[in-house]
Design a protein around this motif. Structure first.
Motif, mmCIF file in Angstrom:
data_model
loop_
_atom_site.group_PDB
_atom_site.id
_atom_site.type_symbol
_atom_site.label_atom_id
_atom_site.label_comp_id
_atom_site.label_asym_id
_atom_site.label_seq_id
_atom_site.Cartn_x
_atom_site.Cartn_y
_atom_site.Cartn_z
ATOM 1 N N ASP A 1 91.988 87.685 32.672
ATOM 2 C CA ASP A 1 90.426 87.381 32.701
ATOM 3 C C ASP A 1 90.329 85.869 33.129
ATOM 4 O O ASP A 1 89.331 85.703 34.059
ATOM 5 N N ILE A 2 91.361 84.974 32.913
ATOM 6 C CA ILE A 2 91.198 83.785 33.554
ATOM 7 C C ILE A 2 91.247 83.770 34.979
ATOM 8 O O ILE A 2 90.750 83.270 35.887
ATOM 9 N N ILE A 3 92.401 84.940 35.559
ATOM 10 C CA ILE A 3 92.674 84.830 36.929
ATOM 11 C C ILE A 3 91.113 85.503 37.599
ATOM 12 O O ILE A 3 91.034 85.224 38.706
ATOM 13 N N LYS A 4 90.636 86.394 36.764
ATOM 14 C CA LYS A 4 89.413 87.026 37.381
ATOM 15 C C LYS A 4 88.090 86.091 37.640
ATOM 16 O O LYS A 4 87.141 86.566 38.331
ATOM 17 N N ASN A 5 88.354 85.118 36.755
ATOM 18 C CA ASN A 5 87.216 84.166 36.582
ATOM 19 C C ASN A 5 86.711 83.364 38.089
ATOM 20 O O ASN A 5 87.810 83.094 38.965
ATOM 21 N N LYS A 6 85.478 83.326 38.171
ATOM 22 C CA LYS A 6 85.019 82.944 39.666
ATOM 23 C C LYS A 6 84.811 81.823 39.940
ATOM 24 O O LYS A 6 84.481 81.064 40.936
ATOM 25 N N ASP A 7 85.248 80.635 38.832
ATOM 26 C CA ASP A 7 85.273 78.998 38.818
ATOM 27 C C ASP A 7 86.226 78.952 39.934
ATOM 28 O O ASP A 7 87.341 78.921 39.900
ATOM 29 N N ASP A 8 85.828 78.200 41.263
ATOM 30 C CA ASP A 8 86.659 77.901 42.268
ATOM 31 C C ASP A 8 86.975 76.427 42.109
ATOM 32 O O ASP A 8 87.355 75.837 43.233
ATOM 33 N N THR A 9 86.472 75.681 41.259
ATOM 34 C CA THR A 9 86.416 74.349 41.367
ATOM 35 C C THR A 9 88.183 73.724 41.414
ATOM 36 O O THR A 9 88.890 74.350 40.677
ATOM 37 N N ALA A 10 88.411 72.537 41.829
ATOM 38 C CA ALA A 10 89.569 72.058 41.561
ATOM 39 C C ALA A 10 90.031 72.087 40.351
ATOM 40 O O ALA A 10 91.218 71.935 39.787
ATOM 41 N N ALA A 11 88.963 71.576 39.308
ATOM 42 C CA ALA A 11 89.265 71.252 37.675
ATOM 43 C C ALA A 11 89.844 72.271 37.149
ATOM 44 O O ALA A 11 90.790 72.381 36.427
ATOM 45 N N TYR A 12 89.424 73.681 37.489
ATOM 46 C CA TYR A 12 89.759 74.885 37.062
ATOM 47 C C TYR A 12 91.128 75.614 37.564
ATOM 48 O O TYR A 12 91.693 76.516 37.087
ATOM 49 N N LEU A 13 91.438 74.946 38.706
ATOM 50 C CA LEU A 13 92.786 75.376 39.213
ATOM 51 C C LEU A 13 93.937 75.447 38.518
ATOM 52 O O LEU A 13 94.558 76.680 38.633
ATOM 53 N N PRO A 14 94.404 74.683 38.000
ATOM 54 C CA PRO A 14 95.527 74.296 37.120
ATOM 55 C C PRO A 14 95.602 75.456 35.952
ATOM 56 O O PRO A 14 96.657 76.180 35.856
ATOM 57 N N THR A 15 94.426 75.858 35.377
ATOM 58 C CA THR A 15 94.321 76.770 34.459
ATOM 59 C C THR A 15 94.691 78.278 34.811
ATOM 60 O O THR A 15 95.341 79.053 34.303
ATOM 61 N N LYS A 16 93.916 78.463 36.236
ATOM 62 C CA LYS A 16 94.143 79.619 36.809
ATOM 63 C C LYS A 16 95.752 79.777 37.216
ATOM 64 O O LYS A 16 96.202 81.004 37.041
#
Length: 1605
Positions: free
Chosen positions: A97-112
């Motif tokens: 689900d995290i991988i599918k997340n459409k959030d492309d911000t730099a802040a979310y990148l480490p979580t992905k």
């Protein structure tokens, strides 16, 4: 850390610490968990699993950095594989689900990225347990791959690789999807992504059959494209993929073939595919080789270098046995590559292609084949050379001149010849004496084949043949003199052929250059022969214009080569040489002027070549004979040199008048002139400074040179530590020789013999296999820069200022590319000058000189070219060093501070940050702490600039320099620096490897600064220490080899300062794994660290290394077996990755290190391996005696000729021999079932020599340890008391066996080591009694073995040093009193008798292949041995006479009976010596007479006999002294005993004595009796004569204060 945590994360403690420290706290907990999970109780884990999963999955969304996500993923996967797997699918869904997340911000990148990493880890650890969910996961990953940025792409590809690894064949349904999505990313602009794709596809090809069948060509095309504009990491990864796919296509893996009906590719198809890459143009790809030729465009160098590496991977993957069977096909293929028109479009390209082909051959034939297989390969290479040469001769002899294609073939054949001959030379040199069958078998015709190439029309081929002959002569020194004679004879016979004159003179020069590598040298007369040939060539050069050039060049080349023989030879020819040199140049200015008006272009060419040759011979003289450089000689040399300097100014007008083709000859004259001036003291040519500097400056500022040629010296003048900025660490990889061609400076890496024939006789620079001088254009600039550095410190300030201003003007005038070239050259010259000033401890000069220099340097700190910025920083530091004034330094520092505060562009921020580092590096802690504080705060701020990795790299590098140079002054800044280093290590993406390398350097510097304090227990120190350990852990786990190497050196420092805090149980196994790394730097670092650890804790190191063997079954640890001896097990699949897994067998780490000695060629690495084994041996050999002896025995048993090594007893050893007979193959074989049929490479001769040396050390260690080692009765009772007691005397048969194997080997070095071991054994065990047979000693049963080991050393063709050593062993053996059997005694005695015949042959016997002093050594060794035997015999006789009569049996008539009772009569030894005494006594007296003369003070030198003594010649007097000094005492003892026993009466008539003596000794004895030769005998009485003799002999001994015995 262990106190702060249980299994669960201590959330209360986490809440209490500051935000900044939390990431470190979490990382430390994850490290703790990683260690604990494996060892924890399963019930505990299951109890806490729910909470643990919560905490770990919670961390996924807390934006973890790269190292944290890697550990997090590993722990989660481990937790599920140890505990329950109920919730694994839930966690997997959460990640998806995290991988599918459409959030492309730099802040979310480490979580992905963390979620992606977890998915990969799950599949890798649990594989098919998650089987049903994989299609969805793979699709999910592939979808996000399309929209991800570069970090995301890398991480997803790494996860896919793990999914494939975990699922194996089960993931077949996704293989095509993964392939389609991944392949387009092989040409991604991010290099890290390209590497990740290559690794992912490498994993895929294990199961995806289509990759190496239907898609084979496309995969190759993709790889070629990926190599364009690649960096080193990409080339290694892609070449590994390409090579492995090609190997699989040829020989598919068993399991896959059984599953599907696979069409295999043929060897021709596979090789042709790879060839298209090697010969490929820069763009567009054509399938068929034929079409390709029609297309122009240069070959892309990066593609060629990458494909070269792929060839090596290809062969290595298939293994040595495959190479052995298919060598002829493979050889003809790679040689065809270099004869292809596409590979040789320009001269430099041709050299590059040759380098690549040589690399392929060296890396495969040199590493994968055992010694027998290498000999077979050498035969194949010989045949290839012969075939090529026949084709060339056919074209040359073809009178039809219209045959244009023939001429092209001849041109192409030269490159084939160079590659083949260089490999042949390298092979023979590495085989050393084991290569003798190649020379001795007439069917191979190696010598005839190689010498035939000396007549090749191309100079490059002739030089390569000469070099090959040099290699053969160095490997087999007994061939050196015959080679020289043969070449001299052919040169005389074929004087009228230009090729013959050139080729044979090259060969002779090369052979003379090799003499220094042959300890026994060549006869002195060969020097005279060379001089007369050279003189003849120079004298007859003018007689025939067709040969003028060749004869002139050949004559001077030979004289230059002669100089390498050193002062002892050159001294005799010096007056003649000085005359020749004087005559080559005009005597006066008037002659010089007159000369300009005369001559045509041809005579000028010959003249210039002649003068260049003369200067070259001078340079060789100055370099090799410094002892002969008296003031008078230098004065005489300066006459022609000054004339050459004057001539330089006239040359441009000559070139104008006679044509530009003279430019090369003129450049050669300048090169030779600069070279010799750089070797002479600058004071000698002070008067010519002005004219000389004008020439030098014009040379490197390219005033008269339209090409933008740059010097190659800049990298070497910059500091070694700056390699991370310059990329010069590539010099320290296994691929150095081919990676050089991708460096930016002119003609980089295009060294070749034909650029400077004189390099054929010079010593090879360390680390090079073949001398490779750069093209003339670059060499001249290099020489001018080097000479500028020598001269600059001696020039007046006025001239310095003029030059510096002129440099600034030159830079201003030039534009674009030319400006860069001029600037590079100028900076190299300025650095060279500043280095010269520092070495001379001179200053730069007054204010205006400094100002001018400063302007020049500061301007370049903002240059877009990183190499120039680096040079400018270095120059600034060096200037501060030579000026040495605080105000000047403060001004420079302030300028950079101001610049850094205001500048925003990357270029100036990097340049000025380096400037600060360099200032500190050269001036220490820069005077005041104020600068330090400002520098550190600015650099710490720059290091946090996450937008520019380049700025981070340069600022961190400078910070490391400052920490290094400030020492204790930096102590106050340690905490903030360390905290920044940790933060960056936890956040910077791993793809920015340079930043991580610099962080590693900073960490190392900080550890050194804190130093021994690290042992303390205070709170601050504990925090610093734990931060350092965390930093080491992060860098250790990085994927880049340089970062890992930095981590190892940090841990090494830590171990030095705080050994208790370094966990060896985890460090040692990780070091063992790195021993198999494909990266030289990492192997070096690992061995260097092991060396340090073994000094203190050898036992622990070996124990922890063995833990790897015990964990062999564990999936993560098991892997390659690098047991070096056990055939069939020792396989290493791939030289490039050598897989990240290693399995140590029962031979332990010692066995692995012995195995490494067989394949490593790096000197530093081999020396560290020797030291490490030495430390282990010293600590452990006595305790683990059987283990170490077995190790040495295994190495020595692999004798190159199995016939010399009879079975060692026991089934295991017989198997070893059978396997060796089957096939002397390789270490590198494929993994899996096939292993069993592939034995490893038998240890090479150098490793066997080391093992024999180890044997001697073991004996010495046991001697110092315990007397029981040399007492059989004590040893047996100790063994009964405790079966674990292991004593040396119980292994005596093994010791004798090993010494015997070594002493009878092909290799001369090994024979020497074997004889030494044998002597040690005899000395230590001679008096050990045999308890079961009282009155006997234990060595008696080995009499036959000792005799057999000694016999080969007395054969006719044995080198003198070995015979000398064998004589020593003979006398030790006979004198030891062990020999009880008269027949055995006779055998050894006969050996000495046969050697006595040699001594009587007198001096100057014609067939002698070695230097006269070698004969002196051998003869004196024989006489010394006889003297020692005689002394022992007399001692036994005396003891027998003093014993009571009844103990002695009847006299001679009962001698026969004694043989049966195995007890020698006391006088049997003297009866054996007696017959030789008349001859021996004369020879002994002659030797003592020689020694007496040689020990006279220097002022009597003129009174010594002009033609030498009985055993020495006047030319070798210095080396002979040493041999006499070693042997005179026993000889004197023997003479004294003999004279005493004869009552000082001669035992025979003078006539008999004279008949027994050779002429030289008659002369000697007549001198000894104080009468002139030829005068009638004197009427002195015999006692008087004897008295005279003794006075003459003993006089000098008393005078020189030597003890008499």
């Amino acid at each position: 850390m262990e106190l702060a945590h249980s299994l669960l994360l201590n959330e209360d403690a986490l809440a209490q610490i500051t935000e900044a420290k939390r990431p470190v706290f979490i990382f430390e907990w994850l490290r703790f968990l990683d260690k604990v999970l494996v060892a924890a109780n399963k019930t505990d884990v299951k109890e806490k699993q729910k909470k643990l999963v919560e905490q770990l999955t919670g961390l996924i969304s807390s934006s973890p950095g790269p190292p944290t996500r890697k550990l997090l993923a590993k722990n989660l996967a481990a937790l599920y594989s140890i505990g329950d797997t109920f919730t694994v699918f839930q966690t997997l869904d959460k990640c998806n689900d995290i991988i599918k997340n459409k959030d492309d911000t730099a802040a979310y990148l480490p979580t992905k990225l963390a979620a992606v990493a977890c998915v990969g880890a799950f599949y890798e650890k649990m594989g098919r347990m998650l089987g049903s969910s994989f299609p969805e996961t793979v699709n999910n990953l592939l979808k996000s791959l399309k929209s991800a940025e570069s970090q995301g792409r890398s991480e997803i590809l790494m996860s896919l690789q793990k999914v494939l690894n975990g699922l194996g064949g089960a993931a077949a349904s996704c293989h095509r999807d993964i392939y389609k999505n991944a392949r387009s990313l092989l040409t991604d602009r991010s290099m890290a992504v390209r590497c990740a794709v290559a690794k992912c596809l490498l994993e895929l090809q294990n199961e995806a059959v289509f990759m190496w069948t239907a898609e084979l060509e496309n995969v190759a095309t993709l790889c070629f494209k990926a190599l364009e504009n690649s960096n080193y990491g990409v080339r290694v990864a892609v070449s590994k993929l390409l090579g492995t796919v090609m190997a699989t296509a040829l020989i598919p893996k068993q399991a896959t073939v059984m599953r599907q009906n696979v069409k295999r590719a043929t060897l021709e198809e596979v090789l042709e595919l790879m060839a298209t890459g090697f010969l490929r143009g820069g763009s567009g790809f054509l399938k068929s080789g034929g079409e390709m030729l029609k297309v122009g465009g240069s070959v892309n160098r990066e593609v060629r270098v990458g494909v070269t590496q792929a060839y090596v991977v290809f062969v290595t993957t298939l293994g040595g046995q495959w190479l052995e069977r298919n060598f002829a096909t493979f050889l003809s293929h790679v040689l065809d590559l270099v004869s292809h028109p596409r590979a040789t479009q320009t001269h430099v390209e041709a050299v590059y292609s040759r380098r690549c082909v040589s690399f392929i051959l060296r890396a495969t034939v040199g590493s994968l084949l055992g010694e027998k297989a290498q000999i077979a390969a050498a035969k194949d290479i010989c045949q290839a050379i012969g075939k090529q040469m026949k084709a060339v001769e056919a074209v040359v002899n073809d009178t039809n001149s219209e045959n244009k294609s023939g001429a092209a073939d001849v041109a192409a054949s030269q490159h084939v010849m160079v590659c083949a001959l260089q490999e042949l030379g390298s092979l023979v040199q590495s085989l050393n004496a084991t290569a003798s069958p190649l020379i001795q078998e007439p069917s191979i015709g190696l010598l005839e084949t190689v010498t035939s190439v000396l007549l090749h029309p191309s100079m490059a081929a002739r030089l390569a043949a000469a070099w090959c002959l040099r290699c053969v002569a160095v490997a087999l020194p007994f061939q050196l003199t015959p080679f020289l004679d043969r070449c001299a004879e052919r040169l005389n016979n074929l004087k009228t052929s230009p090729e013959a004159v050139s080729g044979y003179s090259f060969a002779m020069a090369a052979l003379l250059g090799g003499v220094h590598q042959c300890p026994l040298g060549i006869p002195h007369a060969k020097g005279k022969m060379v001089v007369s040939i050279a003189e003849d060539l120079l004298r007859t050069a003018a007689q025939n214009s067709r040969l003028s050039l060749q004869r002139t060049q050949a004559g001077w080349l030979l004289l230059g080569a002669l100089m390498t023989l050193g002062p002892s030879v050159v001294r005799y020819h010096l007056p003649k040489m000085l005359l020749l040199w004087r005559n080559v140049f005009p005597r006066s200015l008037k002659e010089l002027e007159a000369e300009k008006a005369r001559g045509d272009s041809f005579t000028w060419q010959v003249t210039l070549e002649g003068r260049a040759g003369a200067l070259c011979a001078m340079r060789s003289f100055v370099a090799h004979c410094p002892e002969l450089l008296t003031e008078d000689v230098i004065r005489k040399l300066m006459t022609p040199i000054e004339c050459a300097m004057t001539m330089m100014s006239h040359i441009p007008s000559v070139i104008k008048a006679h044509g530009a083709h003279l430019k090369a000859s003129a450049a050669m004259v300048r090169l030779r002139l600069y070279d010799i001036l750089a070797l002479l003291p600058p004071k000698t040519y002070e008067g010519s400074f002005n004219a000389l500097l004008r020439e030098l400056v014009a040379e490197f500022t390219l005033t008269d040179n339209s090409a933008n040629t740059t010097t190659s010296l800049l990298r070497s003048l910059c500091h070694y530590d700056d390699s991370v900025l310059l990329g010069s660490w590539l010099q320290e990889t296994d691929h150095k020789s081919i990676e050089d061609q991708l460096q930016p400076n002119s003609a980089s890496g295009s060294g070749a013999l034909e650029h400077d024939p004189s390099s054929i006789y010079l010593r090879i620079p360390a680390g090079e296999a073949v001398p490779g001088p750069l093209p003339l254009g670059v060499s001249v600039i290099d020489a001018s820069v080097a000479l500028f550095g020598v001269v600059f410190p001696h020039v007046s300030y006025k001239h310095r200022l003029q030059m510096l201003d002129h440099f600034a003007e030159c830079v201003k005038q030039a534009k674009g590319v030319r400006q860069q070239a001029v600037q590079l050259n100028i900076f190299t010259a300025v650095l060279s000058a500043l280095k010269g000033l520092a070495e001379n401890k001179s200053t730069l000069g007054p204010e205006e000189v400094r100002k001018s220099a400063l302007t020049l340097v500061m301007g370049a700190l903002d240059n877009p070219n990183p190499i120039l910025r680096c040079a400018a920083g270095e120059a600034l530091g060096r200037m501060a060093q030579v000026v040495g004034e605080a105000t000047f330094i403060a001004r420079m520092a302030q300028y950079s501070f101001d610049k850094l505060k205001s500048a925003r562009d990357v270029v100036s921020r990097t340049g000025h940050s380096l400037a600060l580092g360099c200032l500190h590096r050269y001036v220490g802690g820069i005077g005041s702490g104020q600068h330090l504080k400002t520098s550190v705060s600015i650099l710490l701020a720059l290091a946090q600039d996450g937008t520019s990795p380049e700025v981070q790299t340069w600022s961190l590098h400078s910070l490391a320099l400052i920490v290094d140079s400030s020492g204790p002054m930096y102590r106050g800044y340690v905490e903030p620096t360390l905290s920044l280093v940790l933060t960056l290590l936890l956040t910077v993406p791993p793809s920015h490897t340079e930043v991580h390398q610099c962080l590693g350097r900073c960490l190392g510097a900080i550890i050194t600064t804190v130093g021994p304090e690290l042992q303390g227990n205070g709170a601050t120190i504990s925090t610093i220490r734990s931060s350092c350990l965390v930093g080491c852990a992060i860098t250790q786990d990085h994927s880049d080899s340089l970062v890992q190497a930095a981590a190892i050196s940090c841990l090494q420092q830590l171990h030095m300062f705080a050994p208790r805090h370094v966990n060896l149980s985890s460090l040692v196994p990780s070091l063992c794994v790195h021993l198999c790394s494909s990266h030289l730097l990492l192997r070096r670092a690992a061995v260097a660290c092991l060396r340090q650890l073994a000094q203190r804790e050898a036992a622990e190191v070996c124990e922890y290394a063995m833990s790897l063997a015990k964990n062999g079954g564990d999936k993560e640890n098991s892997g390659i077996n690098i047991n070096p001896f056990a055939p069939g097990v020792g396989s290493r699949r791939d030289i490039h990755c050598r897989h990240q897994r290693v399995n140590i067998t029962e031979t332990g780490l010692e066995g692995v290190l012995f195995g490494m000695l067989d394949r490593e060629t790096d000197r530093k690495l081999c020396s560290d391996i020797h030291d490490t084994l030495g430390h282990m041996l010293s600590s452990l050999a006595v305790e683990k005696l059987s283990h170490w002896l077995m190790l040495c025995k295994d190495v020595l048993a692999a004798s190159s000729d199995m016939s010399t090594a009879a079975p060692l007893g026991g089934r295991k050893d017989e198997e070893l021999e059978k396997k060796d007979e089957m096939d002397d193959d390789t270490m590198f074989t494929t993994l899996g079932e096939e292993d069993k049929s592939k034995p490893s490479v038998a240890p090479r001769w150098a490793t066997r020599v080391f093992a024999a040396d180890c044997l001697c050390r073991i004996i010495m260690l046991c001697e110092n340890a315990n007397k029981a080692h040399f007492d059989l009765a004590m040893a047996r009772s100790a063994k009964l008391r405790n079966p674990k007691n292991d004593l040396l005397v119980l292994h005596l048969s093994d010791l004798i066996r090993m010494a015997f194997m070594a002493a009878t080997d092909h290799s001369n070095q090994l024979r020497m080591a074997g004889l030494q071991a044998l002597e040690d054994i005899i000395k230590k065990f001679a008096s050990v009694p045999e308890p079961e047979f009282p009155g006997h000693v234990i060595l008696e049963q080995y009499q036959a073995n000792v005799g057999a080991a000694l016999r080969p050393a007395f054969s006719q063709d044995t080198p003198s040093d070995i015979t000398a050593k064998a004589c020593q062993v003979c006398s030790t053996w006979i004198g030891s009193g062990v020999v009880s059997d008269l027949n055995d005694l006779r055998r050894v005695h006969n050996l000495l008798v046969s050697s006595l015949d040699k001594v009587q042959a007198g001096k100057g016997s014609s067939s002698q292949p070695y230097r006269e002093s070698a004969i002196t050594m051998e003869k004196l060794a024989v006489l010394k041995a006889w003297a020692e035997v005689y002394v022992v015999a007399m001692k036994i006789k005396k003891e027998a006479e003093t014993k009571p009569k009844q103990a002695i049996k009847n006299t001679d008539d009962e001698e026969e009976d004694f043989g049966t009772v195995h007890e020698l009569p006391p006088d049997s030894l003297i009866t054996l010596v007696q017959p030789e005494l008349p001859i021996l006594s004369r020879l002994w007296l002659a030797a003592l007479k020689d020694y007496a003369l040689l020990t006279l003070p220097a002022e009597f030198a003129s009174q010594l006999p002009p033609d030498g003594g009985a055993f020495y010649t006047p030319e070798t007097i210095d080396t002979a002294r040493l041999h006499y000094r070693n042997s005179w005492a026993p000889i004197l003892h023997a003479v004294a005993l003999w004279l005493n026993s004869t009552g000082f009466n001669a035992s025979e008539s003078p006539e008999e004595a004279a008949a027994a003596m050779p002429n030289s000794q008659k002369r000697a004895s007549s001198i000894m009796l104080n009468q002139a030769p030829g005068t009638p005998p004197t009427t002195k009485s015999l006692p008087e004569i004897n008295k005279d003799r003794m006075h003459l002999i003993l006089g000098p001994a008393y005078v020189t204060g030597f003890p008499l015995c």
